[in-house]
Design an enzyme around this catalytic site. Structure first.
Site, PDB file in Angstrom:
ATOM      1  N   PRO A   5       0.838  -1.213   0.000  1.00  0.00           N
ATOM      2  CA  PRO A   5       0.000   0.000   0.000  1.00  0.00           C
ATOM      3  C   PRO A   5       0.868   1.257   0.000  1.00  0.00           C
ATOM      4  CG  PRO A   5      -0.746  -1.560   1.678  1.00  0.00           C
ATOM      5  CD  PRO A   5       0.564  -2.078   1.165  1.00  0.00           C
ATOM      6  N   GLY A   6       0.409   2.283  -0.714  1.00  0.00           N
ATOM      7  CA  GLY A   6       1.076   3.575  -0.692  1.00  0.00           C
ATOM      8  C   GLY A   6       2.226   3.734  -1.654  1.00  0.00           C
ATOM      9  N   THR A   7       2.474   2.748  -2.521  1.00  0.00           N
ATOM     10  CA  THR A   7       3.615   2.838  -3.437  1.00  0.00           C
ATOM     11  C   THR A   7       3.283   3.597  -4.721  1.00  0.00           C
ATOM     12  OG1 THR A   7       3.020   0.619  -4.226  1.00  0.00           O
ATOM     13  CG2 THR A   7       4.780   0.773  -2.591  1.00  0.00           C
ATOM     14  N   GLY A   8       2.024   3.953  -4.939  1.00  0.00           N
ATOM     15  CA  GLY A   8       1.677   4.766  -6.097  1.00  0.00           C
ATOM     16  C   GLY A   8       1.062   4.012  -7.245  1.00  0.00           C
ATOM     17  N   LYS A   9       0.368   2.912  -6.984  1.00  0.00           N
ATOM     18  CA  LYS A   9      -0.248   2.138  -8.072  1.00  0.00           C
ATOM     19  C   LYS A   9      -1.348   2.947  -8.757  1.00  0.00           C
ATOM     20  CE  LYS A   9      -1.194  -1.260  -5.252  1.00  0.00           C
ATOM     21  NZ  LYS A   9      -0.439  -0.796  -4.062  1.00  0.00           N
ATOM     22  N   THR A  10      -2.185   3.608  -7.966  1.00  0.00           N
ATOM     23  CA  THR A  10      -3.267   4.399  -8.559  1.00  0.00           C
ATOM     24  C   THR A  10      -2.711   5.585  -9.337  1.00  0.00           C
ATOM     25  OG1 THR A  10      -4.721   3.751  -6.739  1.00  0.00           O
ATOM     26  CG2 THR A  10      -5.396   5.645  -8.042  1.00  0.00           C
TER      27      THR A  10
ATOM     28  N   HIS B 192      16.548   2.035  30.480  1.00  0.00           N
ATOM     29  CA  HIS B 192      15.992   1.130  29.467  1.00  0.00           C
ATOM     30  C   HIS B 192      16.487   1.524  28.074  1.00  0.00           C
ATOM     31  CE1 HIS B 192      12.698  -1.529  27.883  1.00  0.00           C
ATOM     32  NE2 HIS B 192      12.898  -0.753  26.820  1.00  0.00           N
ATOM     33  N   GLU B 193      16.362   2.813  27.735  1.00  0.00           N
ATOM     34  CA  GLU B 193      16.754   3.252  26.394  1.00  0.00           C
ATOM     35  C   GLU B 193      18.263   3.208  26.194  1.00  0.00           C
ATOM     36  OE1 GLU B 193      14.596   3.488  24.197  1.00  0.00           O
ATOM     37  OE2 GLU B 193      12.841   3.487  25.511  1.00  0.00           O
TER      38      GLU B 193
ATOM     39  N   HIS C 139      19.359  -0.296  25.298  1.00  0.00           N
ATOM     40  CA  HIS C 139      19.261  -0.581  23.860  1.00  0.00           C
ATOM     41  C   HIS C 139      20.443   0.009  23.105  1.00  0.00           C
ATOM     42  CE1 HIS C 139      15.325  -2.394  23.982  1.00  0.00           C
ATOM     43  NE2 HIS C 139      14.733  -1.303  24.440  1.00  0.00           N
TER      44      HIS C 139
END
Length: 621
Positions: free
Chosen positions: A207-212, A428-429, A432
């Site tokens: 979705p959202g890749t520009g098919k339309t 916590h951060e 990571h």
């Protein structure tokens, strides 16, 4: 493209209809109710009451040919028929009664008939037609007589329509579609050699890749009419209406050929038929699909009708729809690479005032995995932020902050966090970030923040890849799991506690480990044997287990072994980096938001103030 739409009725139209209903009620219903309480008497009784001065109020209703009156005490209402009487007015004056209206005069019977009979009938018929059209529109038809008419949006030729230059980042898809444009411009060149264009072209991708937009760009480049309709528009509550709409759509297309017919979300009506599994089927969707297959077989491609379909789920389409002679060609519209994202950003910033410090290449590098719709949203968010901060141009900070807004939401400035909670979030951060910094195959840290955001994160660590990667090694995947474990390990190692803040980390780590075991063949116990299959190639639909229950249980144990191994590695890394962790946490608690460069400076014993700073949260930096 310029869409042709039927004109919408103004709001005043509906107010007029409501007013008309009220007027009809007043002129028809109210007099009828009033007549039910009126006593009818003869004209002689009326004259006797006038002579005895026993009349109260008198109303001469000329059009209805009657007189309505009350007694002197106004306790009863009477009516009597009118008789031509030139002395009526004088008689009423002598009786002392209050009267209104005029003495009966000769009226036009045709006008009276039109006003009392024809006009009410016309009003009721018009109101019935209006209500019928509204009802049919709500049930899917444009009006009462439009059963089976397609709801396709028709875009006429327009010099200001979408062109290929407006669609960036999909060069391979555009190259495949340019051949269609050339055919629509000069079909004789292909007919002379005996070649024919594909009847149908299927655009597939996330979705959202520009098919339309690509479909509209084909029509814009070819300068031909463009019919656009969604697959759900064919689905009706009445049996046979979907098939009728398909017939009507292709009938319109043949009348306007050469043209392009675009069916968005074609998987709605093109799903594989499963009637044979249950002994036959004849539902509405299958009839619609059968009619679509017949129409694809029935029209001549030499007339210049090209059918484009778009879907995110090509794996569910019926095999008969994908065979040669129907949808002959499949074009993948995938996520753009680095060059494609840069070109897309350049397209979306054409009408945006950019500051001199804007570097779209860095934004393109940071947005790996984003589709065209994401990048358009990012640019718009940056422009909105610049306006909020009173600037007339978008700078680099706006684009970076907009990127974070898209992935984590905006800052929740009103959230009150206690000092103890803030300390837990910071460890916590930083857990990571340190695990990522101490591993060779982990993505570099770009930012660490303990400021809450609207998408539920009390803080987050942002990792930005240095380059686009399409393949991930086993060591890289294990590094990702280990980084996910870093937050929980820091909580246990330093604070001797566990919080629910690691919930998303645990889900991410479990998902990666399960993919390694079930689909990637990266488990020593199962080797190259696949235990699951992905449900959707372009949608995040997870996967389905394709193994026995005993094998699934063994697979769960293998997943846990991977996670446990990564957890132990995270414990080892943070145990040897305890002093560095305390230094970074102290600096983070002071600043609330720091960059990866500042963290590296602390680890290397340099002054973090001299490192490249992340944009200030207030947007002034």
């Amino acid at each position: 493209m310029k869409e042709v739409r039927p004109p919408k009725r103004p709001l005043i139209f509906y107010y007029c209809v409501a007013m008309l209903i009220l007027l009809l009620f007043n002129f028809l219903a109210m007099p009828w109710m009033a007549r039910q309480q009126i006593q009818e008497v003869d004209y002689g009784t009326f004259m006797d009451m006038a002579e005895n001065q026993d009349l109260g109020q008198v109303e001469i209703q000329e059009q209805e040919n009657q007189i309505v009156f009350t007694n002197k005490d106004e306790t009863a209402v009477y009516s009597t028929g009118m008789i031509p009487d030139p002395d009526l007015k004088q008689m009423l004056k002598d009786s002392g009664a209050e009267f209104s209206g005029q003495v009966i005069q000769q009226t036009d019977p045709i006008l009276s008939f039109l006003l009392t009979w024809i006009l009410p009938i016309v009003i009721f018929v018009a109101l019935g037609q209006y209500l019928s059209r509204r009802m049919m529109k709500n049930m899917g038809g444009p009006n009462a007589m439009a059963f089976g008419k397609s709801n396709a949006k028709v875009y006429v030729k327009s010099s200001e329509g979408i062109k290929f230059s407006d669609v960036a980042g999909e060069d391979e898809a555009k190259d495949n579609l340019k051949e269609i444009v050339e055919y629509l411009h000069d079909p004789k060149k292909y007919q002379e050699i005996g070649a024919t264009m594909p009847k149908g072209i299927l655009l597939v991708g996330p979705p959202g890749t520009g098919k339309t937009m690509l479909a509209k760009a084909v029509a814009g480049e070819a300068n031909v009419p463009f019919f656009s309709i969604s697959g759900s528009d064919f689905v009706e509550m009445f049996v046979g209406m979907g098939a009728s709409k398909v017939r009507d759509l292709f009938k319109q297309a043949k009348e306007k050929a050469p043209c392009i017919v675009f069916i968005d979300e074609i998987d709605t009506i093109g799903k594989s038929r499963d009637g044979g599994r249950f002994g036959g089927g004849n539902d509405e969707r299958e009839q619609t699909l059968n009619q679509l297959l017949a129409e694809l077989d029935g029209f001549d491609p030499g007339k210049g009708i090209i059918v484009l379909g778009a879907t995110n789920r090509p794996e569910v389409l019926d095999k008969a729809l994908l065979r040669p002679g129907r949808f002959d060609r499949r074009i993948t519209v995938d996520r753009p690479n680095l060059a494609g994202r840069l070109a897309t950003l350049q397209v979306h910033t054409r009408s945006i005032h950019l500051a001199e410090d804007v570097n779209l290449e860095k934004i393109a590098q940071a947005t790996a995995g984003c589709v065209g719709a994401d990048l358009a949203n990012l640019v718009n968010e940056a422009a909105l932020r610049a306006v909020r901060l009173g600037r007339s141009a978008v700078n680099q900070n706006d684009l970076l902050a907009a990127f974070e807004t898209v992935i984590a939401g905006s800052e929740k400035k009103g959230t009150v966090i206690t000092d103890e909670e803030k300390r837990i979030i910071a460890y916590h951060e930083v857990g990571h970030a340190l695990v990522a910094a101490k591993q060779k195959n982990a993505q570099p840290v770009s930012k660490i923040t303990i400021v809450p955001h609207t998408q539920g994160a009390l803080g987050y660590t942002l990792h930005l890849p240095e380059e686009d990667k399409h393949l991930h090694t086993r060591d890289e995947l294990l590094a990702q799991i280990t980084v996910s474990m870093g937050g929980r390990v820091a909580e246990e190692l330093v604070l001797h506690t566990m919080t629910n803040g690691a919930a998303q980390d645990i889900q991410d780590a479990t998902g990666i480990a399960r993919n390694m075991v079930a689909m990637f063949g990266m488990s020593d116990e199962f080797g190259m044997m696949a235990q699951a299959s992905r449900r959707s190639q372009y949608l995040d639909g997870g996967y389905g287990i394709d193994c026995a229950q005993d094998t699934a249980a063994a697979m769960d144990r293998a997943v846990r072994d991977l996670i446990d191994a990564c957890y132990k590695k995270a414990v080892e890394i943070l145990s040897h980096s305890r002093e560095d962790m305390d230094k970074v946490v102290a600096y983070l608690l002071e600043k609330e938001t720091i960059t990866g460069a500042e963290m590296v400076a602390i680890l290397e014993g340099r002054d973090p103030a001299l490192a490249d700073n992340f944009p200030d949260p207030d947007g002034k930096g």
